[in-house]
Every structure is written in structure tokens, then in C-alpha cells.
Design an enzyme around this catalytic site. Structure first.
Site, short mmCIF file in Angstrom:
data_model
loop_
_atom_site.label_atom_id
_atom_site.label_comp_id
_atom_site.label_asym_id
_atom_site.label_seq_id
_atom_site.Cartn_x
_atom_site.Cartn_y
_atom_site.Cartn_z
N LYS A 21 0.83 -1.20 0.00
CA LYS A 21 0.00 0.00 0.00
C LYS A 21 0.87 1.26 0.00
CE LYS A 21 -3.89 -2.29 0.35
NZ LYS A 21 -3.34 -3.63 0.13
N ASP A 22 0.23 2.36 -0.36
CA ASP A 22 0.90 3.65 -0.45
C ASP A 22 1.18 4.23 0.92
OD1 ASP A 22 1.31 6.58 -0.97
OD2 ASP A 22 0.84 5.97 -3.01
#
Length: 443
Positions: free
Chosen positions: A94-95
Site C-alpha cells: 500500500k501507499d
């Protein structure tokens, strides 16, 4: 059709499917403006935390992270546990600039985990296998748009995306919208969209161009010192001096330069310099080249007016897995005699029109879809056999659904978009249609 932003066109995304002016603004003003929650698909038998660690060695937990890169969080946790980072695994990366809720596991005899800053950890139990990359059906997104210039346009854009979901065949569900399943800017480098160009050079067997391009080509979005260092090294090709010139934070570029400082006399030297990079980065170059070709194929399909939600003769569809997610390993070519049957499967969400992520084993189908794919490869001066490459660069290829559909909820003040996507699809594929801004404002 409305043309996309020039930066998007550089990675093969030529058009929007909505004509309404974008709302403007930007994303990720703060981590809470971009929330992601995994739709988990971990199928292992989960036992209580006090289950026998011999049979159930993996402690499974759910973590909500604020401003944490997934790899960095795994490293921080393993450091606290005084163990190898390799013992921590997760379902999806994920970012960092977000609040993310995702599934992890760690191989440990402990029944609890130490506190980590900006992370809420919920231990779920023990399992006989680790959480593996891909143990999720998709992701749910809540995205806030800040400083929107025309927030009132959001509803009109949503209606156009609902029309794209209907694909000219009756009514879409009232809250269901769709967009082309493009690879977002992150795939190619948000600040320096170059990975696909490095990958194309690799696929063409031009190892020198690939290595030099990765180290030396600059972007106006980079800081001035970085641009100057890259350009100087590109002009001099003095790889030993490059180690003094390139900033320490360009560690991958420095690794390439270090290998070339030993010898830069043959294509093998340049190939070996690229092989000093982490294996996931080596694969990423070729994956980005495949993604660029895929985006180009989708743009050409839009330009020709071919449908995205239903097949035409010559298309290849894939079928849904048990979670309703497109399964690229279960495909069928569509001829005239099968169109009506396959179209019904598509309407019911059981099948999806695909395009190739080209590799050595790619089957192109036939008719106009195959003509499009062949034409894009001709333009790029590559063919399937070019993907037979050494080591991590080799790729047999796969297929990917060309459209992604989701229920869509819009809330005002602040403008907020809520939708869910299957794994591998980019939230920016939806967000770009609403904002219609420089991709830098989406990242």
C-alpha cells in the site's frame, strides 16, 4: 473524446471517458484523505493465538497504518521483534501517503506484538501458512478531494461513468460506474515516468540504453541537484566519477554506476549492471513496458469505439474466480458463434473482456482486437519472442481485464469518493476522471 493530460499520454493513457470538466483540486492533502481497506481473501484455517506454534507458526494480524510504507512497516516490526524481515509477510503493498488497513502475518512464537508508532495492530489468530501476496480480493477506497474548483461537476461525471458501465446496453445499476482499467502513473514513476522506457530498451535487447536511461535521464519534476547530476553523468559516461556525483539517495543508480565503473565495454556489462538491482525492480522494468503497451491498446480501443464491457469477435475473455475477481488463467477466445453466450456472462459479472500484457506465451485472439495489439507492438518495435530474456527480466505474459466496475458513492463538503476495486487496479483510474488534473496532483 476528451484528451487526457500530456503526462498521462506519455504512459499510453490518451483519453478520458467522461467529457465533463473535471472538479480540479488535488488528493492526499493529509493521510486521512486517502483511506484504503483490504477486502481480505485469506483462506487458511485460522486458530486461536494460543494454538500450537509447531502446526500454526504464523501469527496473523490486521494493521491500520498511518503514513507507513508497507515494506518500511514490516522492517520496523521485525526490528522490534529482533528477527529477519523475511519472516513478515502481507497480502498487498500500500501507499505511504494514506491510512491503510491490511492483513499481515509474522512467523513467531509470541502471542502478542509490540506497539509501533502510527499503527493500530489487531492480532487475529494463528495459521499454518503465512499471509501471501495476493491474499486479497480487492480494496475499498475513501478518497477526499481538496481545493476542488468545480465540485458541482462530480455528479455529472459520475453519470457519464455510469453510462460507460452500461456500455450502451441498457441501464447500469443506479450506483455502478466503470472506467478503463489503465495502469496508473505510479506504475511508471510518479516523478520520473521512465520505467517503461527502460523496460522497452531491455525487451529490445539494448542493455546499454536501458542502464544509461535509468541512471542519466532526468525529469523537470526532480530537484535541481538530481537533474544536474544525472545530466553530467550522461554527458561524461565517467562511471567512477559518477559515484562522487550521484547523491546517496539515488542508491539504485549508484549500484549501476558502481558495476559499470569496473567495466563498461560490452552489452553484458550493462546487463550485469542492471542485475545488481533488487529482483523486484528488475521485474518492474519489463512489467512497466507491458503495462505501457496495455494502456496503448486500451487507448486505441477507445479511439475505434469498441465496447469495453462486452466482447466483439476476436476478443479473449477471462472468467471470474470464487471471489468474483477476473482470473487471467481461465480464458476463452470469442468467435461469432459464442458472442451472445459470452456477452451474457459479461453482463452477469462472470466474464471480463481482456487485453494482453504481452509476453512469450501471449495469444492475441483474432479480428480487430488482435489487429490493435499487433499494431501497438509494431509501433513499439517489439514482438512476443523479445520477452524471452535472462533471469528476472523474462516474462511469459498474462491478460488483464480492460474495464473495472464499482459501486460509487459521492459525498460533498469535502468532496469524497467511495468505491472498491479488484486487486491490481488503481484508484487513480477512477480519481483521474473526476479531477482531470496533472497526475502529480493525484499522488
Amino acid at each position: 473524446m476528451r484528451e487526457s493530460h500530456p503526462v498521462e499520454q506519455a504512459v499510453g493513457i490518451e483519453y478520458y471517458v467522461s467529457e465533463t470538466d473535471g472538479v480540479g483540486g488535488h488528493l492526499r492533502d493529509r493521510p486521512e484523505d486517502f483511506r484504503v481497506r483490504e477486502r481480505e481473501a485469506f483462506d487458511a484455517d485460522l486458530r486461536p493465538v494460543d494454538a500450537a506454534t509447531g502446526s500454526y507458526p504464523h501469527l496473523v494480524f490486521r494493521a491500520t497504518l498511518r503514513r507507513w510504507d508497507t515494506n518500511d512497516f514490516a522492517s520496523a516490526l521485525s526490528n522490534e521483534l529482533e528477527m529477519s524481515r523475511e519472516r513478515v509477510s502481507w497480502a498487498g503493498t500500500k501507499d505511504k501517503h494514506a491510512v491503510t488497513t491490511q492483513l499481515f502475518s509474522v512467523r513467531t512464537d509470541r502471542n502478542d506484538l509490540p506497539p509501533i508508532g502510527d499503527a493500530d495492530i489487531e492480532v487475529l489468530g494463528r495459521a499454518g501458512r503465512p499471509v501471501l501476496f495476493g491474499d486479497l480480493a480487492g480494496n475499498e477506497f475513501e478518497v477526499v478531494v481538496r481545493d476542488a474548483d468545480r465540485p458541482e461537476n462530480a455528479d455529472a461525471i459520475a453519470e457519464e461513468l455510469r453510462a460507460f458501465a452500461a456500455d450502451g446496453e441498457g441501464e447500469a445499476h443506479a450506483d455502478e460506474a466503470a472506467v478503463p482499467n489503465v495502469f496508473g502513473q505510479q506504475r511508471f514513476g510518479s516523478k520520473r515516468p521512465i520505467t517503461h522506457r527502460v523496460g522497452l530498451a531491455i525487451v529490445r535487447g539494448d542493455w546499454e540504453t536501458a542502464a544509461v536511461r535509468y541512471v542519466c535521464e532526468s525529469s523537470e519534476r526532480e530537484r535541481e541537484a538530481t537533474r544536474e547530476a544525472r545530466e553530467h553523468v550522461g554527458e561524461t559516461r565517467d562511471w567512477e566519477a559518477a559515484l562522487d556525483r550521484l547523491p546517496n539517495y539515488l542508491r539504485f543508480e549508484r549500484a549501476i554506476a558502481s558495476r559499470l565503473a569496473e567495466s563498461a565495454d560490452s552489452p553484458d556489462d550493462y546487463r550485469e549492471s542492471l542485475e545488481t538491482l533488487p529482483t523486484n525492480l528488475q521485474r518492474m522494468f519489463v512489467n512497466a513496458a507491458q503495462s505501457y503497451a496495455f494502456n496503448c491498446i486500451l487507448s486505441e480501443r477507445l479511439e475505434r469505439g469498441l465496447p469495453f464491457g462486452r466482447p466483439v469477435s476476436g476478443d479473449v475473455v477471462c472468467f471470474a474466480d470464487s471471489e468474483g475477481v477476473p482470473d487471467p488463467d481461465r480464458t476463452q477466445a470469442v468467435d461469432e458463434g459464442r458472442i451472445e453466450t459470452v456477452q451474457r456472462h459479461c453482463e452477469r459479472g462472470r466474464a471480463f473482456v481482456t487485453a494482453p500484457l504481452v509476453g512469450t506465451d501471449t495469444e492475441f485472439g483474432g479480428g480487430e482486437p488482435a489487429d490493435i495489439a499487433h499494431g501497438i507492438l509494431d509501433d513499439l518495435d517489439i514482438e512476443r519472442s523479445d520477452f524471452a530474456l535472462p533471469g528476472e527480466f523474462d516474462s511469459t505474459g498474462t491478460r488483464r481485464a480492460i474495464r473495472v466496475t464499482s459501486a460509487l458513492d459521492i459525498e460533498a463538503d469535502p468532496l469524497t469518493l467511495r468505491f472498491a476495486l479488484p486487486k491490481g487496479s488503481y484508484a487513480t483510474a477512477f480519481a483521474r476522471e473526476f479531477l482531470k488534473v496533472d497526475p502529480d496532483d493525484l499522488s
